[in-house]
Motif scaffolding. Structure first.
Motif, mmCIF file in Angstrom:
data_model
loop_
_atom_site.group_PDB
_atom_site.id
_atom_site.type_symbol
_atom_site.label_atom_id
_atom_site.label_comp_id
_atom_site.label_asym_id
_atom_site.label_seq_id
_atom_site.Cartn_x
_atom_site.Cartn_y
_atom_site.Cartn_z
ATOM 1 N N ILE A 67 0.841 -1.200 0.000
ATOM 2 C CA ILE A 67 0.000 0.000 0.000
ATOM 3 C C ILE A 67 0.876 1.250 0.000
ATOM 4 O O ILE A 67 0.641 2.198 -0.763
ATOM 5 C CB ILE A 67 -0.956 -0.022 1.207
ATOM 6 N N ASN A 68 1.885 1.265 0.838
ATOM 7 C CA ASN A 68 2.788 2.425 0.866
ATOM 8 C C ASN A 68 3.541 2.582 -0.447
ATOM 9 O O ASN A 68 3.761 3.697 -0.921
ATOM 10 C CB ASN A 68 3.772 2.283 2.025
ATOM 11 N N ASP A 69 3.914 1.462 -1.056
ATOM 12 C CA ASP A 69 4.657 1.512 -2.318
ATOM 13 C C ASP A 69 3.819 2.076 -3.463
ATOM 14 O O ASP A 69 4.361 2.709 -4.387
ATOM 15 C CB ASP A 69 5.123 0.108 -2.718
ATOM 16 N N LEU A 70 2.514 1.819 -3.440
ATOM 17 C CA LEU A 70 1.659 2.135 -4.588
ATOM 18 C C LEU A 70 0.806 3.383 -4.407
ATOM 19 O O LEU A 70 0.220 3.868 -5.383
ATOM 20 C CB LEU A 70 0.722 0.955 -4.879
ATOM 21 N N SER A 71 0.721 3.904 -3.202
ATOM 22 C CA SER A 71 -0.264 4.949 -2.934
ATOM 23 C C SER A 71 0.057 6.289 -3.583
ATOM 24 O O SER A 71 -0.779 7.191 -3.581
ATOM 25 C CB SER A 71 -0.451 5.133 -1.424
ATOM 26 N N ASP A 72 1.246 6.442 -4.166
ATOM 27 C CA ASP A 72 1.547 7.679 -4.891
ATOM 28 C C ASP A 72 0.852 7.721 -6.245
ATOM 29 O O ASP A 72 0.634 8.803 -6.799
ATOM 30 C CB ASP A 72 3.054 7.860 -5.062
ATOM 31 N N GLU A 73 0.456 6.538 -6.772
ATOM 32 C CA GLU A 73 -0.153 6.494 -8.102
ATOM 33 C C GLU A 73 -1.547 5.887 -8.120
ATOM 34 O O GLU A 73 -2.291 6.091 -9.088
ATOM 35 C CB GLU A 73 0.737 5.696 -9.072
ATOM 36 N N PHE A 74 -1.914 5.139 -7.075
ATOM 37 C CA PHE A 74 -3.164 4.393 -7.105
ATOM 38 C C PHE A 74 -3.972 4.609 -5.827
ATOM 39 O O PHE A 74 -3.439 5.019 -4.789
ATOM 40 C CB PHE A 74 -2.883 2.892 -7.290
ATOM 41 N N HIS A 75 -5.238 4.316 -5.931
ATOM 42 C CA HIS A 75 -6.151 4.316 -4.793
ATOM 43 C C HIS A 75 -6.263 2.883 -4.303
ATOM 44 O O HIS A 75 -6.673 1.994 -5.052
ATOM 45 C CB HIS A 75 -7.522 4.845 -5.253
ATOM 46 N N LEU A 76 -5.878 2.629 -3.065
ATOM 47 C CA LEU A 76 -5.797 1.274 -2.521
ATOM 48 C C LEU A 76 -6.896 1.052 -1.485
ATOM 49 O O LEU A 76 -7.092 1.874 -0.591
ATOM 50 C CB LEU A 76 -4.434 1.030 -1.859
ATOM 51 N N ILE A 77 -7.591 -0.083 -1.608
ATOM 52 C CA ILE A 77 -8.597 -0.506 -0.643
ATOM 53 C C ILE A 77 -8.292 -1.947 -0.253
ATOM 54 O O ILE A 77 -8.220 -2.822 -1.119
ATOM 55 C CB ILE A 77 -10.021 -0.441 -1.220
ATOM 56 N N ALA A 78 -8.113 -2.209 1.047
ATOM 57 C CA ALA A 78 -7.785 -3.557 1.514
ATOM 58 C C ALA A 78 -8.632 -3.901 2.732
ATOM 59 O O ALA A 78 -8.355 -3.426 3.842
ATOM 60 C CB ALA A 78 -6.296 -3.662 1.858
ATOM 61 N N PRO A 79 -9.688 -4.714 2.551
ATOM 62 C CA PRO A 79 -10.542 -5.092 3.685
ATOM 63 C C PRO A 79 -10.049 -6.337 4.410
ATOM 64 O O PRO A 79 -9.281 -7.137 3.867
ATOM 65 C CB PRO A 79 -11.883 -5.375 2.996
ATOM 66 N N ASP A 80 -10.498 -6.490 5.643
ATOM 67 C CA ASP A 80 -10.362 -7.754 6.390
ATOM 68 C C ASP A 80 -11.687 -8.501 6.275
ATOM 69 O O ASP A 80 -12.758 -7.912 6.492
ATOM 70 C CB ASP A 80 -10.084 -7.497 7.873
ATOM 71 N N TYR A 81 -11.654 -9.788 5.986
ATOM 72 C CA TYR A 81 -12.877 -10.580 5.955
ATOM 73 C C TYR A 81 -13.451 -10.718 7.374
ATOM 74 O O TYR A 81 -12.716 -10.597 8.359
ATOM 75 C CB TYR A 81 -12.614 -11.998 5.421
ATOM 76 N N PRO A 82 -14.750 -11.019 7.497
ATOM 77 C CA PRO A 82 -15.277 -11.373 8.817
ATOM 78 C C PRO A 82 -14.469 -12.524 9.423
ATOM 79 O O PRO A 82 -14.125 -13.492 8.749
ATOM 80 C CB PRO A 82 -16.714 -11.820 8.511
#
Length: 297
Positions: free
Chosen positions: A54-69
């Motif tokens: 996420i830190n590597d890509l957040s300069d160019e992309f919008h990142l969404i990472a959920p935790d499952y139930p």
């Protein structure tokens, strides 16, 4: 004079959303107007596995990472309140996608991310702009020797066949999943496997995980449907695979080329959790791959 540049778009934010009474935790970073990548985690991890990427890509992309139930910081409803199957996890994550109003995204899948993600892709192929696949199996060729205990569980669930699954959820077993096959184990942060173990040790969580490991047998029977999705839709795909993974072997990565002949394939000298050692290299590959596709512009 010191000039401070704002990094607000790169800041990771930790959020929750209620999906039918279940609190889903997720990490978000990057400019919401940038191309979105949805990151679906594996076992026994959570969105924490994507912290570096996420830190590597957040300069160019919008990142969404959920935790499952039942994983990470999301709610862990009891087994009587929530059905812990991959079908149901995929339904919850699909409703999460709609709650966040995500319209199009590249889908990053690792391990358990495949059975969650492919079910969503089958139902909603219009959501998927590209696939980013990391040790996310969809072919029987990829079932490695470390899945043999699981195959015995699938054939006959009882205390004896459950025992190796529960052993795998000990700290020793969790460490093995991170360290086995690593090019340089000293690059694997102990924070990763201790973080996972903390959540595994919650009362009742190992029973939940055994339910899911047993349900994995239903993913095997769905492999042909996932392969047909790939063959029919031909989504652009980047495959970055830890080639020393004893769970999902390099043969599973290579098998994707049968249905996705144009997929970009990279075999990395590491194990199941390739991002622990190679997140920077994988991020560079993702940036090059998605920017060359120019899908979102």
């Amino acid at each position: 004079m010191l000039t401070i540049t704002s990094t607000i778009n790169r800041t990771v934010r930790y959020k929750t959303v209620n999906i039918e009474g279940v609190k889903i935790f997720y990490r978000e970073a990057g400019n919401p107007d940038a191309p979105t990548i949805l990151l679906l985690h594996g076992f026994p991890s959570s969105s924490h596995m994507y912290r570096d990427l996420i830190n590597d890509l957040s300069d160019e992309f919008h990142l969404i990472a959920p935790d499952y139930p039942g994983f990470g910081n999301s709610d862990m409803p009891s087994r009587s309140e929530y059905s812990y199957t991959f079908d149901n996890l995929s339904v919850t994550i699909e409703k999460f996608i709609d709650a966040l109003q995500l319209q199009r995204f590249a889908l990053f899948m690792q391990d358990f991310g495949a059975p969650v993600g492919y079910r969503i892709a089958l139902r909603r192929p219009e959501l998927i702009e590209a696939l980013l696949i990391q040790n996310a199996n969809a072919y029987e060729e990829g079932l490695g020797p470390a899945t043999e205990d699981g195959q015995r569980l699938w054939a006959n669930r009882n205390e004896t066949t459950e025992a190796p699954m529960r052993q795998m959820m000990s700290l020793e077993g969790t460490m093995m999943q991170y360290l086995d096959g690593a090019e340089d184990p000293s690059r694997i942060s102990p924070d990763a496997y201790h973080y996972d173990q903390y959540f595994l040790e919650r009362e009742g969580n190992k029973d939940i995980q055994v339910d899911l490991l047993y349900d994995y047998r239903n993913n095997i029977t769905q492999y042909p449907q996932w392969q047909e999705y790939l063959k029919t839709n031909q989504p652009p795909a980047l495959i970055t695979w830890g080639k020393n993974d004893a769970l999902f072997t390099a043969a599973g990565a290579i098998a994707y080329k049968k249905d996705l002949p144009d997929a970009e394939l990279h075999l990395l000298n590491t194990g199941h959790f390739a991002l622990e050692e190679f997140h920077f290299e994988i991020a560079k590959l993702i940036k090059s791959f998605l920017n060359n596709l120019n899908l979102f512009r």
